[in-house]
Design an enzyme around this catalytic site. Structure first.
Site, PDB file in Angstrom:
ATOM      1  N   ASN A   9       1.500  -2.772 -13.298  1.00 19.00           N
ATOM      2  CA  ASN A   9       0.176  -2.404 -12.781  1.00 19.00           C
ATOM      3  C   ASN A   9       0.198  -2.695 -11.283  1.00 19.00           C
ATOM      4  OD1 ASN A   9      -2.481  -2.057 -12.120  1.00 19.00           O
ATOM      5  ND2 ASN A   9      -3.251  -3.778 -13.339  1.00 19.00           N
ATOM      6  N   TRP A  10       0.309  -1.645 -10.509  1.00 23.01           N
ATOM      7  CA  TRP A  10       0.456  -1.831  -9.051  1.00 23.01           C
ATOM      8  C   TRP A  10      -0.880  -2.157  -8.383  1.00 23.01           C
ATOM      9  CZ3 TRP A  10       4.289   2.669  -7.347  1.00 23.01           C
ATOM     10  CH2 TRP A  10       5.506   2.489  -8.028  1.00 23.01           C
ATOM     11  N   LYS A  11      -1.963  -2.087  -9.143  1.00 26.94           N
ATOM     12  CA  LYS A  11      -3.310  -2.392  -8.615  1.00 26.94           C
ATOM     13  C   LYS A  11      -3.546  -1.605  -7.316  1.00 26.94           C
ATOM     14  CE  LYS A  11      -3.251  -6.646 -11.231  1.00 26.94           C
ATOM     15  NZ  LYS A  11      -3.657  -8.017 -11.412  1.00 26.94           N
ATOM     16  N   HIS A  94      -9.372  -3.479 -17.757  1.00 30.91           N
ATOM     17  CA  HIS A  94      -8.698  -4.597 -17.101  1.00 30.91           C
ATOM     18  C   HIS A  94      -9.750  -5.619 -16.679  1.00 30.91           C
ATOM     19  CE1 HIS A  94      -6.424  -6.947 -14.216  1.00 30.91           C
ATOM     20  NE2 HIS A  94      -5.336  -6.493 -14.801  1.00 30.91           N
ATOM     21  N   GLU A  96     -10.173  -7.224 -14.081  1.00 23.59           N
ATOM     22  CA  GLU A  96     -10.702  -7.024 -12.725  1.00 23.59           C
ATOM     23  C   GLU A  96     -11.793  -5.952 -12.731  1.00 23.59           C
ATOM     24  OE1 GLU A  96      -6.868  -6.440 -10.930  1.00 23.59           O
ATOM     25  OE2 GLU A  96      -6.419  -8.546 -11.297  1.00 23.59           O
ATOM     26  N   GLU A 166      -4.426 -10.456 -21.802  1.00 21.17           N
ATOM     27  CA  GLU A 166      -4.269 -11.069 -20.484  1.00 21.17           C
ATOM     28  C   GLU A 166      -5.303 -12.179 -20.308  1.00 21.17           C
ATOM     29  OE1 GLU A 166      -2.251  -8.061 -17.633  1.00 21.17           O
ATOM     30  OE2 GLU A 166      -4.412  -7.866 -17.446  1.00 21.17           O
ATOM     31  N   GLY A 172      -2.272 -13.459 -11.730  1.00 22.33           N
ATOM     32  CA  GLY A 172      -2.048 -13.652 -10.293  1.00 22.33           C
ATOM     33  C   GLY A 172      -2.108 -15.101  -9.846  1.00 22.33           C
ATOM     34  N   SER A 211       0.980 -13.348 -14.843  1.00 27.30           N
ATOM     35  CA  SER A 211       2.090 -14.044 -14.170  1.00 27.30           C
ATOM     36  C   SER A 211       3.427 -13.898 -14.901  1.00 27.30           C
ATOM     37  CB  SER A 211       1.751 -15.519 -13.943  1.00 27.30           C
ATOM     38  OG  SER A 211       0.634 -15.627 -13.067  1.00 27.30           O
ATOM     39  N   GLY A 232       1.587  -7.460 -13.042  1.00 28.97           N
ATOM     40  CA  GLY A 232       1.020  -7.152 -11.732  1.00 28.97           C
ATOM     41  C   GLY A 232       2.036  -7.432 -10.643  1.00 28.97           C
ATOM     42  N   GLY A 233       1.922  -8.597 -10.027  1.00 28.00           N
ATOM     43  CA  GLY A 233       2.723  -8.961  -8.852  1.00 28.00           C
ATOM     44  C   GLY A 233       4.210  -8.627  -8.944  1.00 28.00           C
TER      45      GLY A 233
END
Ligand SMILES: O=C[C@H](O)COP(=O)(O)O
Length: 247
Positions: A9-11, A94, A96, A166, A172, A211, A232-233
């Site tokens: 997920n490149w956000k 998600h 967010e 999640e 993150g 993470s 993500g990251g």
């Protein structure tokens, strides 16, 4: 046997040039064939990335969509617009989006129905906050999210849905749920799906997210119940994403 699925997920990262650079780097490696790999890129990069992954087995994902077919919804993107570009997956609900954009179990449910109607596979995100975990309410919260998201979803469609567990406190932050806790919740999610759809729950893939990185992927994937990761990251670095895919 469920096929593992690793989704990046490149956000809200990467312009077109940066996305192309990243996906070119990813496809230059030998990628495990028996693992499904998905890159969920910003809307503006979808078309370019789709062109770049042609001829590979990398799948394309979006990070959100509207549940209506079309209309006066300024700034929104419909399922048919995503399908036109060739999107295979869409992340729905998600944390967010739940936190910053008022996504609710009801809108999540509507979006899942619309995505399925357009043959786009939803990656349904669920998970609890740190506060909820500290109050030992995580299973109650996740059960409500699952039941709300899957309300009136047809039995024939359930296998199309990927669930991503999640825990919000692990996103993150560098804090990962232990593989034992992650598996325990994923098992619980499968039991919840089982109470709604019976043995078909065995076919639903359930990922862990929060993470995930090359140093913890093996331990997570060793757990029988964990079918992959939503990342993500670490998905923003080709080398790390490839290490996750080739766990
Ligand atoms: O969608 C991905 C998750 O929010 C996890 O993000 P993270 O791997 O940076 O913790």
């Amino acid at each position: 046997m469920r096929t593992p699925i690793i989704a990046g997920n490149w956000k809200m990262h990467n312009n077109i040039e940066e996305s192309l650079k990243l996906v070119r780097a990813i496809k230059s490696y030998d990628l495990a064939k028996n693992v499904e790999k998905v890159v969920c890129v910003p809307f503006t990069d979808l078309k370019s990335v789709k062109e770049e992954i042609k001829g590979t087995d990398i799948k394309l994902g979006a990070q959100n969509m509207h549940f209506e077919e079309s209309g006066a919804y300024t700034g929104e993107i419909s399922a048919s617009m995503l399908k036109e570009i060739g999107v295979d997956y869409v992340i729905i609900g998600h944390s967010e989006r739940r936190e910053y954009f008022n996504e609710t179990d009801e809108t999540v449910n509507k979006k899942i129905k619309t995505a399925i109607k357009h043959n786009i596979k939803p990656i349904l995100c669920v998970g609890e906050t740190l506060e909820q975990r500290e109050a030992n309410e995580q299973k109650k919260i996740v059960k409500t999210q699952i039941e709300g998201a899957l309300k009136d979803i047809e039995t024939r469609d359930i296998e199309e849905i990927v669930v991503a567990y999640e825990p919000i406190w692990a996103i993150g932050t560098g804090k990962t749920a232990s593989s034992i806790d992650a598996e325990d919740m994923i098992k619980f999610i499968r039991e919840t799906i089982n109470s709604l759809y019976g043995s078909l729950s065995q076919k639903v893939r359930i990922q862990y997210g929060g993470s995930v990185k090359p140093s913890n992927i093996v331990e997570l994937m060793e757990k029988e119940e964990i079918d992959g990761a939503l990342v993500g990251g670490a998905s923003l670095k080709a080398e790390d994403f490839v290490k996750l895919v080739n766990f």
